[in-house]
Design an enzyme around this catalytic site. Structure first.
Site, PDB file in Angstrom:
ATOM      1  N   ASP A  11       0.840  -1.211   0.000  1.00  0.00           N
ATOM      2  CA  ASP A  11       0.000   0.000   0.000  1.00  0.00           C
ATOM      3  C   ASP A  11       0.874   1.259   0.000  1.00  0.00           C
ATOM      4  O   ASP A  11       0.363   2.380  -0.077  1.00  0.00           O
ATOM      5  CB  ASP A  11      -1.034  -0.010   1.143  1.00  0.00           C
ATOM      6  CG  ASP A  11      -0.410  -0.123   2.522  1.00  0.00           C
ATOM      7  OD1 ASP A  11       0.827  -0.259   2.613  1.00  0.00           O
ATOM      8  OD2 ASP A  11      -1.178  -0.084   3.513  1.00  0.00           O
ATOM      9  N   SER A  12       2.213   1.065   0.016  1.00  0.00           N
ATOM     10  CA  SER A  12       3.124   2.197  -0.200  1.00  0.00           C
ATOM     11  C   SER A  12       2.875   2.814  -1.575  1.00  0.00           C
ATOM     12  O   SER A  12       3.317   3.928  -1.845  1.00  0.00           O
ATOM     13  CB  SER A  12       4.585   1.740  -0.088  1.00  0.00           C
ATOM     14  OG  SER A  12       4.828   0.630  -0.933  1.00  0.00           O
ATOM     15  N   LYS A  28      -1.101  -9.395   3.013  1.00  0.00           N
ATOM     16  CA  LYS A  28      -0.296  -8.943   4.171  1.00  0.00           C
ATOM     17  C   LYS A  28      -1.157  -8.042   5.049  1.00  0.00           C
ATOM     18  O   LYS A  28      -1.878  -7.173   4.543  1.00  0.00           O
ATOM     19  CB  LYS A  28       0.968  -8.204   3.706  1.00  0.00           C
ATOM     20  CG  LYS A  28       1.815  -7.692   4.889  1.00  0.00           C
ATOM     21  CD  LYS A  28       3.250  -7.371   4.501  1.00  0.00           C
ATOM     22  CE  LYS A  28       3.426  -6.080   3.743  1.00  0.00           C
ATOM     23  NZ  LYS A  28       2.991  -4.873   4.453  1.00  0.00           N
ATOM     24  N   GLU A  47      -1.053  -5.685   8.668  1.00  0.00           N
ATOM     25  CA  GLU A  47      -0.223  -5.038   9.698  1.00  0.00           C
ATOM     26  C   GLU A  47      -0.792  -5.311  11.089  1.00  0.00           C
ATOM     27  O   GLU A  47      -2.005  -5.209  11.292  1.00  0.00           O
ATOM     28  CB  GLU A  47      -0.175  -3.520   9.463  1.00  0.00           C
ATOM     29  CG  GLU A  47       0.628  -3.130   8.232  1.00  0.00           C
ATOM     30  CD  GLU A  47       0.833  -1.627   8.097  1.00  0.00           C
ATOM     31  OE1 GLU A  47       0.604  -0.880   9.068  1.00  0.00           O
ATOM     32  OE2 GLU A  47       1.214  -1.202   6.987  1.00  0.00           O
ATOM     33  N   GLU A  74       9.463  -4.422  10.330  1.00  0.00           N
ATOM     34  CA  GLU A  74       9.891  -3.117   9.798  1.00  0.00           C
ATOM     35  C   GLU A  74      10.376  -2.191  10.920  1.00  0.00           C
ATOM     36  O   GLU A  74       9.765  -2.128  12.000  1.00  0.00           O
ATOM     37  CB  GLU A  74       8.717  -2.456   9.058  1.00  0.00           C
ATOM     38  CG  GLU A  74       9.082  -1.075   8.509  1.00  0.00           C
ATOM     39  CD  GLU A  74       8.088  -0.523   7.508  1.00  0.00           C
ATOM     40  OE1 GLU A  74       7.069  -1.180   7.205  1.00  0.00           O
ATOM     41  OE2 GLU A  74       8.337   0.602   7.016  1.00  0.00           O
TER      42      GLU A  74
HETATM   43  O1  KIV Z   1       3.565  -1.074   1.609  1.00  0.00           O
HETATM   44  C1  KIV Z   1       4.716  -1.525   1.538  1.00  0.00           C
HETATM   45  O2  KIV Z   1       5.462  -1.285   0.577  1.00  0.00           O
HETATM   46  C2  KIV Z   1       5.191  -2.348   2.637  1.00  0.00           C
HETATM   47  C3  KIV Z   1       6.666  -2.552   2.741  1.00  0.00           C
HETATM   48  C4  KIV Z   1       7.246  -1.357   3.387  1.00  0.00           C
HETATM   49  C5  KIV Z   1       7.012  -3.795   3.458  1.00  0.00           C
HETATM   50  O3  KIV Z   1       4.438  -2.773   3.448  1.00  0.00           O
END
Ligand code: KIV
Length: 263
Positions: A44-45, A112, A114, A181
């Site tokens: 989500d980056s 994924k 968090e 992280e």
């Molecule tokens: O959103 C992302 O790119 C991530 C990475 C920083 C692991 O979660």
């Protein structure tokens, strides 16, 4: 062509070889990144790097689905993980409904999520319903507003113990691997040793089971800020700007197009 990884081969890599994970947001880059990486993360980056927003929080499920399908077109031989965006897994039922939507609308291999021990019951619910989950502990980008910034974790004894509890809770919940992280290297090492699934670091030192980086950071394309843990493997922004400057100069001075570019 190397063999596509599976949940099983990812788990088995622990203690044998380091996992290489990288983010991608589109087919163009996914195609370029795939040959050298084990896992591609549609992070989500993308909300920052691709969409230009200040943090990841406004990314939507629909956007993640759109980008995952784009990446999947370019990386047909990669193990693909998609980030569940902020607000899509606040309780077990919502999380399952949203996860099933991503699984049905994309060819993604895993999602994924968090969070640590506080999210373990949600992750267990997903895992017991056929959703493969990669955990994400330590610095949680989706908590940037509630924590008032990006805070490195594992500095106090209490935080170190919490990280180990988080990792163990996620392993028990059924994750096949987890990202750690922004954690002090010595602490990340202990966390990785405390579980039997691979722990993939970003800003967590080298004594973990693999590394992940945001592709636009490591290619030097994202100029807003560069975290300490990023190594720029090229100065992408300078290269792109210089190429565009040459194109622009040549158009203005009639050097482009030449006869070879003309029908
Ligand atoms: O959103 C992302 O790119 C991530 C990475 C920083 C692991 O979660």
């Amino acid at each position: 062509m190397t063999k596509k990884m599976t949940i099983t081969s990812i788990k088995k890599s622990k203690g044998v070889s380091k996992l290489v994970m990288i983010t991608a947001y589109d087919a163009l880059f996914a195609r370029l990144l795939e040959p050298s990486c084990d896992i591609i993360l549609v992070g989500d980056s993308l909300n920052m790097s691709f969409a230009g927003r200040a943090d990841t929080l406004s990314a939507t499920l629909e956007q993640m689905i759109y980008h995952t399908n784009a990446v999947a077109q370019g990386a047909k031989n990669s193990f693909l993980i998609c980030d569940m965006p902020f607000g899509t897994y606040t309780n077990s039922e919502e999380a399952l409904k949203n996860s099933i939507k991503v699984f049905q609308e994309t060819p993604v291999d895993a999602l994924k999520i968090e969070g640590g021990a506080d999210k373990a019951h949600i992750i267990a619910h997903l895992c017991s319903n056929g959703i493969a989950v990669c955990g994400h502990i330590g610095l949680l980008p989706q908590a940037v507003r509630s924590e008032g910034g990006y805070k490195v974790k594992g500095k106090s004894q209490e935080e170190q113990e919490q990280l180990i509890r988080d990792a163990k809770a996620l392993e028990k919940a059924g994750v096949f691997c987890m990202v750690i992280e922004g954690v002090k290297a010595d602490v990340a090492k202990e966390v990785a040793k405390s579980v039997n699934v691979p722990v993939i670091g970003i800003g967590a030192g080298r004594d973990v089971d693999g590394q992940v980086l945001v592709f636009s950071d490591m290619l030097g394309l994202f100029e807003e800020f560069t975290p300490k843990f990023v190594k720029k493997y090229m100065d992408g922004a300078a290269l792109v700007k210089s190429a565009i400057r040459s194109y622009s100069d040549e158009v203005r001075t009639l050097k482009f197009p030449q006869d070879i570019h003309t029908y």
